[in-house]
Design a protein around this motif. Structure first.
Motif, PDB file in Angstrom:
ATOM      1  N   ALA A   1       3.548   3.478   7.097  1.00 50.82           N
ATOM      2  CA  ALA A   1       4.661   2.542   7.024  1.00 50.82           C
ATOM      3  C   ALA A   1       5.454   2.699   5.732  1.00 50.82           C
ATOM      4  N   THR A   2       4.778   3.097   4.660  1.00 51.20           N
ATOM      5  CA  THR A   2       5.428   3.208   3.344  1.00 51.20           C
ATOM      6  C   THR A   2       6.075   4.573   3.135  1.00 51.20           C
ATOM      7  N   TYR A   3       5.370   5.648   3.524  1.00 54.30           N
ATOM      8  CA  TYR A   3       5.822   6.999   3.208  1.00 54.30           C
ATOM      9  C   TYR A   3       6.251   7.800   4.439  1.00 54.30           C
ATOM     10  N   GLY A   4       5.964   7.294   5.620  1.00 60.48           N
ATOM     11  CA  GLY A   4       6.283   8.041   6.835  1.00 60.48           C
ATOM     12  C   GLY A   4       5.391   9.239   7.046  1.00 60.48           C
ATOM     13  N   SER A   5       4.270   9.315   6.315  1.00 61.54           N
ATOM     14  CA  SER A   5       3.364  10.453   6.401  1.00 61.54           C
ATOM     15  C   SER A   5       2.000  10.027   5.875  1.00 61.54           C
ATOM     16  N   VAL A   6       0.967  10.797   6.246  1.00 55.46           N
ATOM     17  CA  VAL A   6      -0.377  10.549   5.722  1.00 55.46           C
ATOM     18  C   VAL A   6      -0.922  11.788   5.019  1.00 55.46           C
ATOM     19  N   SER A   7      -0.055  12.732   4.705  1.00 58.69           N
ATOM     20  CA  SER A   7      -0.501  13.921   3.980  1.00 58.69           C
ATOM     21  C   SER A   7      -0.676  13.586   2.505  1.00 58.69           C
ATOM     22  N   PHE A   8      -1.639  14.232   1.872  1.00 57.91           N
ATOM     23  CA  PHE A   8      -1.876  13.996   0.449  1.00 57.91           C
ATOM     24  C   PHE A   8      -0.610  14.263  -0.363  1.00 57.91           C
ATOM     25  N   GLN A   9       0.046  15.363  -0.074  1.00 54.24           N
ATOM     26  CA  GLN A   9       1.201  15.770  -0.861  1.00 54.24           C
ATOM     27  C   GLN A   9       2.298  14.717  -0.828  1.00 54.24           C
ATOM     28  N   THR A  10       2.612  14.210   0.369  1.00 54.22           N
ATOM     29  CA  THR A  10       3.695  13.234   0.504  1.00 54.22           C
ATOM     30  C   THR A  10       3.317  11.896  -0.111  1.00 54.22           C
ATOM     31  N   VAL A  11       2.098  11.438   0.149  1.00 47.25           N
ATOM     32  CA  VAL A  11       1.659  10.139  -0.361  1.00 47.25           C
ATOM     33  C   VAL A  11       1.610  10.150  -1.880  1.00 47.25           C
ATOM     34  N   PHE A  12       1.048  11.190  -2.468  1.00 42.45           N
ATOM     35  CA  PHE A  12       0.935  11.239  -3.924  1.00 42.45           C
ATOM     36  C   PHE A  12       2.301  11.400  -4.586  1.00 42.45           C
ATOM     37  N   ALA A  13       3.188  12.158  -3.945  1.00 44.13           N
ATOM     38  CA  ALA A  13       4.528  12.332  -4.510  1.00 44.13           C
ATOM     39  C   ALA A  13       5.307  11.022  -4.493  1.00 44.13           C
ATOM     40  N   GLY A  14       5.072  10.195  -3.481  1.00 40.56           N
ATOM     41  CA  GLY A  14       5.811   8.936  -3.376  1.00 40.56           C
ATOM     42  C   GLY A  14       5.170   7.776  -4.096  1.00 40.56           C
ATOM     43  N   ALA A  15       3.968   7.974  -4.647  1.00 38.69           N
ATOM     44  CA  ALA A  15       3.246   6.862  -5.260  1.00 38.69           C
ATOM     45  C   ALA A  15       3.986   6.288  -6.462  1.00 38.69           C
ATOM     46  N   GLU A  16       4.625   7.152  -7.259  1.00 38.29           N
ATOM     47  CA  GLU A  16       5.284   6.679  -8.477  1.00 38.29           C
ATOM     48  C   GLU A  16       6.446   5.741  -8.197  1.00 38.29           C
ATOM     49  N   SER A  17       7.082   5.874  -7.039  1.00 32.89           N
ATOM     50  CA  SER A  17       8.216   5.016  -6.699  1.00 32.89           C
ATOM     51  C   SER A  17       7.817   3.859  -5.792  1.00 32.89           C
ATOM     52  N   THR A  18       6.519   3.651  -5.636  1.00 34.65           N
ATOM     53  CA  THR A  18       6.021   2.585  -4.764  1.00 34.65           C
ATOM     54  C   THR A  18       5.683   1.356  -5.586  1.00 34.65           C
ATOM     55  N   GLY A  19       5.918   0.182  -4.998  1.00 33.73           N
ATOM     56  CA  GLY A  19       5.628  -1.061  -5.688  1.00 33.73           C
ATOM     57  C   GLY A  19       4.144  -1.215  -6.000  1.00 33.73           C
ATOM     58  N   ARG A  20       3.892  -1.932  -7.078  1.00 34.71           N
ATOM     59  CA  ARG A  20       2.501  -2.095  -7.522  1.00 34.71           C
ATOM     60  C   ARG A  20       1.667  -2.836  -6.496  1.00 34.71           C
ATOM     61  N   ALA A  21       2.245  -3.813  -5.810  1.00 25.99           N
ATOM     62  CA  ALA A  21       1.500  -4.587  -4.821  1.00 25.99           C
ATOM     63  C   ALA A  21       1.035  -3.693  -3.672  1.00 25.99           C
ATOM     64  N   THR A  22       1.920  -2.803  -3.225  1.00 24.20           N
ATOM     65  CA  THR A  22       1.549  -1.899  -2.128  1.00 24.20           C
ATOM     66  C   THR A  22       0.450  -0.943  -2.557  1.00 24.20           C
ATOM     67  N   LEU A  23       0.583  -0.381  -3.760  1.00 21.16           N
ATOM     68  CA  LEU A  23      -0.449   0.532  -4.252  1.00 21.16           C
ATOM     69  C   LEU A  23      -1.788  -0.188  -4.430  1.00 21.16           C
ATOM     70  N   THR A  24      -1.740  -1.423  -4.902  1.00 19.93           N
ATOM     71  CA  THR A  24      -2.977  -2.195  -5.048  1.00 19.93           C
ATOM     72  C   THR A  24      -3.627  -2.435  -3.697  1.00 19.93           C
ATOM     73  N   ALA A  25      -2.814  -2.770  -2.704  1.00 24.06           N
ATOM     74  CA  ALA A  25      -3.352  -2.992  -1.354  1.00 24.06           C
ATOM     75  C   ALA A  25      -4.007  -1.723  -0.815  1.00 24.06           C
ATOM     76  N   ILE A  26      -3.324  -0.582  -0.983  1.00 23.60           N
ATOM     77  CA  ILE A  26      -3.902   0.688  -0.509  1.00 23.60           C
ATOM     78  C   ILE A  26      -5.198   0.982  -1.259  1.00 23.60           C
ATOM     79  N   GLY A  27      -5.188   0.784  -2.582  1.00 20.40           N
ATOM     80  CA  GLY A  27      -6.377   1.048  -3.381  1.00 20.40           C
ATOM     81  C   GLY A  27      -7.552   0.176  -2.960  1.00 20.40           C
ATOM     82  N   LEU A  28      -7.328  -1.104  -2.701  1.00 14.22           N
ATOM     83  CA  LEU A  28      -8.409  -1.999  -2.286  1.00 14.22           C
ATOM     84  C   LEU A  28      -8.937  -1.629  -0.909  1.00 14.22           C
ATOM     85  N   LEU A  29      -8.050  -1.209  -0.022  1.00 12.20           N
ATOM     86  CA  LEU A  29      -8.491  -0.771   1.310  1.00 12.20           C
ATOM     87  C   LEU A  29      -9.336   0.494   1.215  1.00 12.20           C
TER      88      LEU A  29
END
Length: 638
Positions: free
Chosen positions: A203-231
């Protein structure tokens, strides 16, 4: 070896053991006589391929070491209604991090395969057992080599399936069947966290590949990253038996002992640590999630250590030890770049000494007619010298005695914990330090109760040393337990190796390193002395005393982990289920039954009009026609 060549042969690493599992399961009884040999050959072949890839990786510049290969497009879902589509390739990705796991899984896994040839020699279903071992190896290799989170999830579920099959291998035993179901259900809770994390990523990155997710992490909100990290942390808690999803690990000892060695040393419980380390770009940007990782690790390392002090079953005591040692790894991973490499280092050294300890326990069981109660052992060092020496090396490595492996890896985690700074550093450091002392106590207890003191055997017991096919792997693993730590820290070799993947950050200790080392060794010595005073200077009763303190009673019951799950999760879940059943019966079923009753009543009233007499129908038609004509005349007249 070029990158292209490495990519071509990389597929052999997971496919060889998976092919072995397929052949042994499909061919059936026809492969009974040689199926175990095929499984061993394919496991060793996978290790040889992994070793060749490692040598080839060493021969390339650091920037060109990663290997990425794609076989085909696995999922290609076209966008609908303006939404983004999903395209997932079936590919593998080998870098410095996954290479560590490949060598551990295939190397230690191959030795466990060979050991199992002797351990399972008289089991009529040995071929099926080896098929499951191959499946376990193959699934774990898919997990650590996948280039997307969906591919990782495929291996993740494969590992869960294989563990279920192996823990419940002797399904004729009710305890084994129950333990397998428990492991499967508890892990499904953690798997839900990973599945939801994948949904959030898409839903956030339109992909589940490591490359795409990690590249988009820096521009992602902290709340979303925290939610992903806790999951992701929830998923790791399930696979790696961390609080609060740790309850399955002790019961999993109902499976054959080689299974315990494989789960605890090379495969399943290391998956959660890999997931956190692989997802380091997400956790580095989500400090709250990282703090939660540290808390879970610190709590679990103490949780498992306390439980290990009260277990008389040698395998369950080792299982509690695994829970505790994985807690050290999770704590280190939660420290971020300052701890990722140390978490992997301890994972690798633990892979050696914990495999050796479990194989040693299996050797003892094999010689003592499957006796696991340490109160009924004792004095085995003279009749099982190889098992005693190899087990003893694993013991020294686990409690952190120099120069054995655990001394280097565990001390670095404790140093990193203290070096994280502030009150957190003090709390996490003290927790890790206390855990080291308790570890020395319960492992000294295990050594003394099993190999020293008076012989408390059953009258018909005739212990003897195991066959060379079992002692050979034990010796090789003991060598790894002795020297792996020194090799990994020499010249910061592992840290430098992993830095391109997980980064590096040098923390500042509040004291000189040598002072902390002396403190750690002193704490270990205190733990050893306490264990020696209690279990070497006093007679050990064959039956565990019932009059014990509250902490011992709690530890014997796994610190009430099952009771907690029952009260907090199972009872409310049952109440919710009953409520939903009531709603269904009262509202859903009631509404359906009400509609049916209305239709029935209407039908009964309308049915009386249908008499079956033609004259009645003719009269009705005449009356109706008369009414229509009269109405028309009235309308026109108006």
């Amino acid at each position: 070896m070029s990158t292209e060549t490495s990519g071509n042969i990389l597929w052999l690493v997971p496919l060889l053991p998976l092919a072995g599992a397929l052949v042994l399961l499909v061919s059936g009884r026809r492969t009974d006589r040689w199926g175990h040999l095929l499984a061993c050959v394919l496991a060793v072949a996978s290790f040889v391929v992994g070793l060749a890839l490692f040598i080839g990786m060493l021969g390339r510049p650091t920037a060109d070491r990663a290997v990425h290969t794609v076989a085909y497009t696995w999922l290609d879902v076209a966008p609908a209604g303006g939404s983004s589509g999903l395209s997932v390739d079936m590919g593998l990705y080998l870098d410095q991090l996954s290479m560590c796991f490949v060598l551990l899984i295939t190397g230690v896994g191959s030795l466990i395969h060979i050991y199992s040839v002797g351990y399972m020699a008289h089991d009529p279903d040995r071929r099926r057992f080896f098929a499951y071992l191959n499946l376990f190896l193959g699934a774990m290799l898919v997990l650590v080599l996948a280039d997307t989170y969906l591919g990782l999830y495929l291996g993740w579920e494969g590992v869960g399936l294989a563990s279920y099959l192996l823990i419940g291998f002797w399904q004729q035993r009710p305890a084994a069947a129950t333990a397998a179901k428990k492991a499967f259900v508890v892990n499904r809770v953690g798997d839900t966290g990973l599945a939801v994390a994948l949904m959030v990523m898409f839903a956030t990155y339109g992909s589940v590949s490591f490359q795409t997710v990690f590249a988009g992490a820096e521009s992602t909100g902290r709340a979303t990253l925290t939610a992903i990290g806790l999951l992701l942390l929830l998923a790791a808690c399930g696979k790696s038996a961390q609080v609060p999803l740790q309850s399955w690990l002790g019961d999993a000892m109902e499976g054959p002992t080689p299974v315990s060695a494989l789960i605890h040393a090379a495969t399943m419980v290391t998956a959660g640590v890999y997931l956190i380390a692989r997802s380091n770009p997400i956790f580095d940007l989500a400090p709250d999630a990282r703090l939660a990782v540290c808390v879970v690790g610190a709590v679990t390392l103490l949780f498992g250590a306390v439980i290990g002090c009260a277990k008389d079953d040698i395998k369950k005591a080792l299982a509690a030890s695994t829970m505790s040692q994985i807690g050290y790894m999770v704590l280190a991973a939660g420290l971020g770049p300052a701890g990722y490499a140390f978490a992997i280092m301890h994972l690798l050294t633990h892979g050696f000494f914990k495999a050796g300890l479990f194989l040693g326990a299996g050797s003892v069981m094999h010689a003592m007619d499957d006796e696991t109660d340490m109160r009924r052992l004792g004095g085995l060092r003279s009749v099982m010298p190889i098992t005693f020496v190899t087990f003893g090396i694993g013991y020294l490595a686990l409690i952190g005695v120099p120069p054995f492996a655990g001394f280097f890896s565990k001390d670095l985690i404790i140093e990193a914990a203290f070096g994280s700074g502030g009150a957190r550093g003090v709390i996490f450091g003290c927790a890790a330090l206390l855990g080291a002392g308790i570890t020395a106590f319960y492992m000294t207890r295990m050594m003394l109760m099993t190999f020293f003191g008076e012989r408390r055997w059953a009258p018909d017991a005739h212990p003897h040393e195991s066959s060379p096919v079992m002692t050979g792997p034990m010796i090789l693993i003991a060598v790894g337990s002795a020297i792996s730590g020194a090799l990994l820290v020499a010249g910061d070799s592992l840290v430098n190796w992993l830095t391109p993947v997980v980064g590096e950050h040098h923390s500042e200790l509040p004291m000189p390193t040598w002072v902390l080392t002396v403190i750690i060794l002193a704490v270990v010595a205190v733990g050893f002395a306490a264990g020696y005073a209690v279990y070497a200077r006093r007679p050990i009763p064959v039956t565990a005393p019932e009059e014990v303190n509250a902490l011992t009673r709690a530890a014997r019951r796994d610190l009430y982990g099952d009771a907690f799950n029952e009260k907090v999760l199972m009872v409310p879940g049952q109440a919710l289920t009953r409520s939903l059943v009531g709603v269904e019966a009262g509202a859903v079923d009631g509404a359906g039954q009400g509609v049916g009753a209305l239709v029935t009543a209407s039908s009964n009233r309308i049915r009386v009009w249908q008499s079956g007499y033609v004259r009645s129908y003719a009269l009705s038609m005449l009356a109706g026609a008369t009414v229509v004509v009269a109405a028309l005349m009235l309308v026109r007249g108006l």
